[in-house]
Enzyme design. Structure first.
Site, mmCIF file in Angstrom:
data_model
loop_
_atom_site.group_PDB
_atom_site.id
_atom_site.type_symbol
_atom_site.label_atom_id
_atom_site.label_comp_id
_atom_site.label_asym_id
_atom_site.label_seq_id
_atom_site.Cartn_x
_atom_site.Cartn_y
_atom_site.Cartn_z
ATOM 1 N N THR A 9 0.863 -1.401 0.070
ATOM 2 C CA THR A 9 -0.071 0.023 -0.136
ATOM 3 C C THR A 9 0.813 1.297 0.034
ATOM 4 O OG1 THR A 9 -1.526 1.327 1.252
ATOM 5 C CG2 THR A 9 -0.354 -0.187 2.531
ATOM 6 N N ASP A 10 0.374 2.169 -0.710
ATOM 7 C CA ASP A 10 1.045 3.603 -0.390
ATOM 8 C C ASP A 10 1.078 4.356 0.880
ATOM 9 O OD1 ASP A 10 -1.617 4.305 -0.176
ATOM 10 O OD2 ASP A 10 -1.558 5.776 -1.793
ATOM 11 N N GLU A 11 0.370 3.613 1.883
ATOM 12 C CA GLU A 11 0.405 4.193 3.326
ATOM 13 C C GLU A 11 1.661 3.896 4.138
ATOM 14 O OE1 GLU A 11 -3.128 3.870 5.589
ATOM 15 O OE2 GLU A 11 -4.361 3.208 3.832
ATOM 16 N N LYS B 166 2.424 -3.361 7.343
ATOM 17 C CA LYS B 166 2.551 -3.438 5.947
ATOM 18 C C LYS B 166 4.118 -3.337 5.486
ATOM 19 C CE LYS B 166 -0.139 -4.624 2.946
ATOM 20 N NZ LYS B 166 -0.387 -6.098 2.551
ATOM 21 N N TYR C 299 -1.694 -0.434 11.015
ATOM 22 C CA TYR C 299 -1.633 -1.072 9.692
ATOM 23 C C TYR C 299 -0.776 -0.865 8.914
ATOM 24 C CZ TYR C 299 -3.179 -1.374 4.943
ATOM 25 O OH TYR C 299 -3.128 -1.499 3.622
#
Length: 339
Positions: free
Chosen positions: A125-127, A157, A153
Site C-alpha cells: 500500500t502507499d500508506e 505492511k 496497519y
C-alpha cells in the site's frame, strides 16, 4: 500455470481472481482465505463454478495448512492480498494486524522456499510512505520515498515489505512488491469510504466524514490495479518495487458530495465526526516506473469509475445488504456445511 491468490474473498483479491479467470482461462487459480469479517465467499460465487478454480478456507498464519496446500497443488505464482487492512481497526487491535500482515507473510514465503515457486508477489500500500502536505501538490510518492508509517496497519505492511525484500536478498526468493493507492470498484467492503457512503445515502442515513473532509487520496479503479499486478507477476523484475497509482486525486468531502448528487440525495446528510488518530493528509503516487518498464497506465478516469461503481452497488443490493445485516458470514456454512 497455477496461481495461488491469498485473501481472494476480499475486495481486491476477488477482483483479481475474476480478472485472471477472464484474461487467462488457461491458468489454474487457487484461492486461500480464512473468511474473517472482510472475507465474503459469496463474492466468489461465479468463480466457484469454474473448473479451473479452487477455494481453500485456511489462515495464512496456519503453517501446516498452508504447507499442505503447497504440497498438493504446487503453485507456480503466489499473490498475497491477505491482510487486515482497516486503519481504524488497527488502532483498536494492532496485534491482529501484526500477526496476519507480518507473520502470515513469513509463513507464505517459507512455503515458497520449501516447495519452490516462480514468483512471490506482495500486494502492499502507499500508506507505508506516510503522507504528503496538502500545500505541495508537486510532491509524489516514488519507489525511493523512505518508509514513514502513521498507523499500526501501515507499520505492519511496511514490516512485511521489508521482510519480503530480506527473503529475496538472503534466500534468493523471486519476489516483487506493488504499492497501490486507494482502490474502488465492485465488491468493496461497506466499512470503507465509498461503499459506506453509497449504502448510507441509499438508506438516508448520516454520511460520517472525518474532520473537515480535506484529506486527499489518489483513487485507482480496481480493474486497473488487477491489470498492473498481472503485468508485474509475469514481466516485472525480481526484487523490484512498483508503485501503482491512479492519477485521480480527490478530497474525501468532494467524493461524498459527488455520491450524494449521483444518488439524488441531499448533502445535508453529511455529518462531520472527530478525526482519526494520526490521519494522513494526502497520498499521491508517481507510477512512472511501472509505465516505463511494463507499459502500464491507469485506463479509468475517476469520473467514469465512480459512476460504474455506484451503478454496481445499485444493481447488487443483496450483496452489500447481507453484509450490513451480518448474514454473509453464514454463506460458507451454506456452501460447504454438508460436504
Amino acid at each position: 500455470m497455477t496461481i495461488l491468490v491469498t485473501g481472494g474473498a476480499g475486495f481486491i483479491g476477488s477482483n483479481f481472481i475474476y480478472y485472471l479467470l477472464k484474461e487467462h482461462p488457461e491458468d489454474r487459480v487457487l484461492c486461500v482465505d480464512c473468511l474473517t469479517y472482510a472475507g465474503n465467499l459469496s463474492t466468489l460465487k461465479e468463480a466457484l463454478e469454474k473448473p479451473n478454480f479452487r477455494f481453500f478456507k485456511t489462515n495464512i498464519c496456519d503453517r501446516e495448512g498452508v504447507y499442505e496446500i503447497f504440497e498438493a497443488e504446487k503453485p507456480d505464482i503466489v499473490v498475497n492480498f491477505a491482510a487486515e487492512s482497516h486503519v481504524d481497526r488497527s488502532i483498536e487491535t494492532p496485534e491482529i494486524f501484526l500477526q496476519t500482515n507480518i507473520l502470515g507473510t513469513q509463513v507464505l514465503m517459507d512455503a515458497c522456499r520449501k516447495y519452490g515457486i516462480q514468483r512471490y508477489h506482495q500486494v502492499s500500500t502507499d500508506e507505508v510512505y506516510g503522507d504528503l502536505p496538502l500545500d505541495r501538490p508537486d510532491l509524489f510518492f516514488t519507489e525511493k520515498t523512505p518508509l514513514h508509517t502513521s498507523s499500526p496497519y501501515s507499520a505492519s505492511k511496511a514490516s512485511a515489505d521489508l521482510l519480503v525484500g530480506a527473503y529475496h536478498r538472503t534466500y534468493g526468493l523471486p519476489v516483487t512488491i506493488s504499492r497501490c493507492s486507494n482502490n474502488y470498484g465492485p465488491y468493496h467492503f461497506p466499512e470503507k469510504l465509498i461503499p459506506l457512503m453509497i449504502a448510507n445515502a441509499l438508506n438516508d442515513k448520516p454520511l460520517p466524514v472525518y474532520g473537515t473532509g480535506e484529506n486527499v487520496r489518489d483513487w485507482l479503479y480496481v480493474e486497473d490495479h488487477c491489470r498492473a499486478i498481472d503485468l508485474i507477476i509475469r514481466k516485472g523484475t525480481e526484487g523490484e518495487v512498483y508503485n501503482v497509482g491512479g492519477h485521480n486525486e480527490m478530497k474525501n468531502l468532494d467524493i461524498v458530495k459527488l455520491i450524494c448528487d449521483a444518488l439524488g440525495k441531499p448533502q445535508s446528510l453529511i455529518t462531520f465526526v472527530t478525526d482519526r488518530k494520526g490521519h494522513d493528509m494526502r497520498y499521491a503516487i508517481d507510477p512512472t516506473k511501472i509505465h516505463n518498464e511494463l507499459g502500464w497506465l491507469p485506463e479509468t478516469k475517476f469520473a467514469d469509475g465512480i459512476q460504474k461503481t455506484i451503478k454496481w452497488y445499485l444493481d447488487n443490493k443483496p450483496w452489500w445488504e447481507t453484509i450490513i445485516s451480518g448474514e454473509y458470514v453464514h454463506y460458507y456454512e451454506k456452501m460447504y456445511g454438508n460436504r
